[in-house]
Design a protein around this motif. Structure first.
Motif, short mmCIF file in Angstrom:
data_model
loop_
_atom_site.label_atom_id
_atom_site.label_comp_id
_atom_site.label_asym_id
_atom_site.label_seq_id
_atom_site.Cartn_x
_atom_site.Cartn_y
_atom_site.Cartn_z
N LEU A 195 10.05 0.97 -13.53
CA LEU A 195 9.80 0.52 -14.81
C LEU A 195 11.22 0.77 -15.51
N THR A 196 12.02 1.63 -15.27
CA THR A 196 13.40 1.68 -16.10
C THR A 196 14.01 0.25 -16.05
N LYS A 197 14.04 -0.45 -14.72
CA LYS A 197 14.80 -1.69 -14.50
C LYS A 197 13.97 -2.66 -15.35
N MET A 198 12.74 -2.62 -15.41
CA MET A 198 12.03 -3.63 -16.19
C MET A 198 12.14 -3.56 -17.67
N LEU A 199 12.38 -1.97 -18.19
CA LEU A 199 12.74 -1.98 -19.50
C LEU A 199 13.98 -2.40 -20.04
N GLN A 200 15.03 -2.15 -19.12
CA GLN A 200 16.44 -2.71 -19.15
C GLN A 200 16.25 -4.09 -19.30
N ARG A 201 15.74 -4.96 -18.63
CA ARG A 201 15.43 -6.20 -18.82
C ARG A 201 15.12 -6.74 -19.95
N MET A 202 13.79 -5.93 -20.37
CA MET A 202 13.22 -6.40 -21.61
C MET A 202 13.90 -6.15 -23.04
N LEU A 236 1.68 -1.92 -24.59
CA LEU A 236 2.53 -1.83 -25.71
C LEU A 236 1.70 -2.21 -26.89
N TRP A 237 1.15 -3.55 -26.88
CA TRP A 237 0.45 -4.02 -27.90
C TRP A 237 -0.72 -2.85 -28.39
N GLN A 238 -1.23 -2.12 -27.32
CA GLN A 238 -2.32 -1.20 -27.55
C GLN A 238 -1.68 0.26 -27.96
N HIS A 239 -0.55 0.65 -27.21
CA HIS A 239 -0.01 1.81 -27.28
C HIS A 239 1.44 2.01 -27.72
N GLU A 240 1.77 1.33 -28.83
CA GLU A 240 3.12 1.38 -28.89
C GLU A 240 3.82 2.83 -29.35
N GLY A 241 5.01 2.90 -28.82
CA GLY A 241 5.48 4.24 -28.92
C GLY A 241 5.23 5.14 -27.59
N ILE A 242 4.58 4.84 -26.85
CA ILE A 242 4.26 5.41 -25.51
C ILE A 242 5.56 5.88 -24.71
N THR A 243 5.24 7.01 -24.15
CA THR A 243 6.55 7.52 -23.37
C THR A 243 6.92 6.63 -21.93
N GLN A 244 7.90 6.78 -21.46
CA GLN A 244 8.16 5.89 -20.38
C GLN A 244 7.37 6.41 -19.32
N SER A 245 7.26 7.79 -19.29
CA SER A 245 6.58 8.32 -18.20
C SER A 245 4.97 7.93 -18.16
N GLU A 246 4.55 7.95 -19.33
CA GLU A 246 3.06 7.51 -19.57
C GLU A 246 2.99 6.04 -19.14
N LEU A 247 3.93 5.31 -19.70
CA LEU A 247 3.79 3.84 -19.40
C LEU A 247 3.86 3.81 -17.78
N SER A 248 4.73 4.62 -17.03
CA SER A 248 5.02 4.39 -15.65
C SER A 248 3.58 4.54 -14.89
N LYS A 249 2.69 5.80 -15.46
CA LYS A 249 1.36 6.11 -14.86
C LYS A 249 0.38 4.93 -15.18
N LYS A 250 0.30 4.41 -16.35
CA LYS A 250 -0.70 3.30 -16.64
C LYS A 250 -0.56 2.07 -15.70
N MET A 251 0.95 1.88 -15.55
CA MET A 251 1.15 0.53 -14.72
C MET A 251 1.11 0.74 -13.40
N HIS A 252 1.01 2.20 -12.96
CA HIS A 252 0.94 2.48 -11.40
C HIS A 252 2.15 1.98 -10.69
N ILE A 253 3.54 2.21 -11.27
CA ILE A 253 4.80 2.03 -10.77
C ILE A 253 5.70 3.03 -10.84
N GLN A 254 6.78 3.02 -10.03
CA GLN A 254 7.84 4.20 -9.91
C GLN A 254 8.35 4.05 -11.28
N PRO A 255 8.95 5.29 -11.86
CA PRO A 255 9.46 5.13 -12.84
C PRO A 255 10.99 4.57 -12.82
N ALA A 256 11.66 4.49 -11.55
CA ALA A 256 12.80 3.69 -11.38
C ALA A 256 12.50 2.01 -11.84
#
Length: 163
Positions: free
Chosen positions: A67-74, A45-65
């Motif tokens: 990622l969603t839990k991580m984002l909720q916590r954050m 996010l420091w490099q690509h703020e405003g990235i979509t959740q699906s792009e973020l999931s791909k970049k992190m190599h994690i399942q969308p679900a």
């Protein structure tokens, strides 16, 4: 020095190293209220703020679900906010809050400290070699993962002739 290298031992040492690094990183990040996986997400996010959740999931190599839990916590801790894309309301974009930007210096300081701790007792030349070897190890595995190929364990004249 024994010229026979045991790939199993190298693999086991890499696992042990990764585990020790994880323990140290987790401890330092927990001190500032971050959980496993959050620092890499913040780096993106420091490099690509405003990235979509699906792009973020791909970049992190994690399942969308996951990622969603991580984002909720954050979101709950005030580090990020999610907003619907202006052109497609089904797409969610992830933005840092001021707290998400403010934590950057602390995260980088902790990561720098861990790096210095790992490299203690190595000369500058040895540190350069370690960096080179780690890049090459990463690149070997990345090649295998991306192309689904197997590299020869040992390059010999015979294996070179086969190619």
């Amino acid at each position: 020095m024994d010229e026979t290298i045991d790939p199993e031992r190298i693999n086991w040492l890499a696992i042990q190293f990764g585990r020790q690094h994880h323990i140290r990183l987790h401890k330092m990040m927990a001190e500032i209220g971050l959980y496993r996986g959050q620092p890499p997400l913040l780096h993106i996010l420091w490099q690509h703020e405003g990235i979509t959740q699906s792009e973020l999931s791909k970049k992190m190599h994690i399942q969308p679900a996951t990622l969603t839990k991580m984002l909720q916590r954050m979101e709950h801790t005030g580090l990020i906010i999610r907003k619907a894309d202006t052109s497609d309301q089904r797409v969610m974009r992830v933005y840092l809050t001021q707290a998400g930007w403010d934590i950057q210096a602390v995260v980088r300081t902790h990561e720098r400290q861990i790096g210095m701790e790992m490299l203690a007792n190595f000369s500058p030349d040895q540190q350069a070699l370690i960096q080179d070897f780690l890049i090459r190890l990463r690149n070997n595995l990345q090649t295998v993962n991306e192309q689904n190929i197997q590299l020869p364990l040992i390059l010999t004249e015979e294996s070179l002739e086969e190619e």
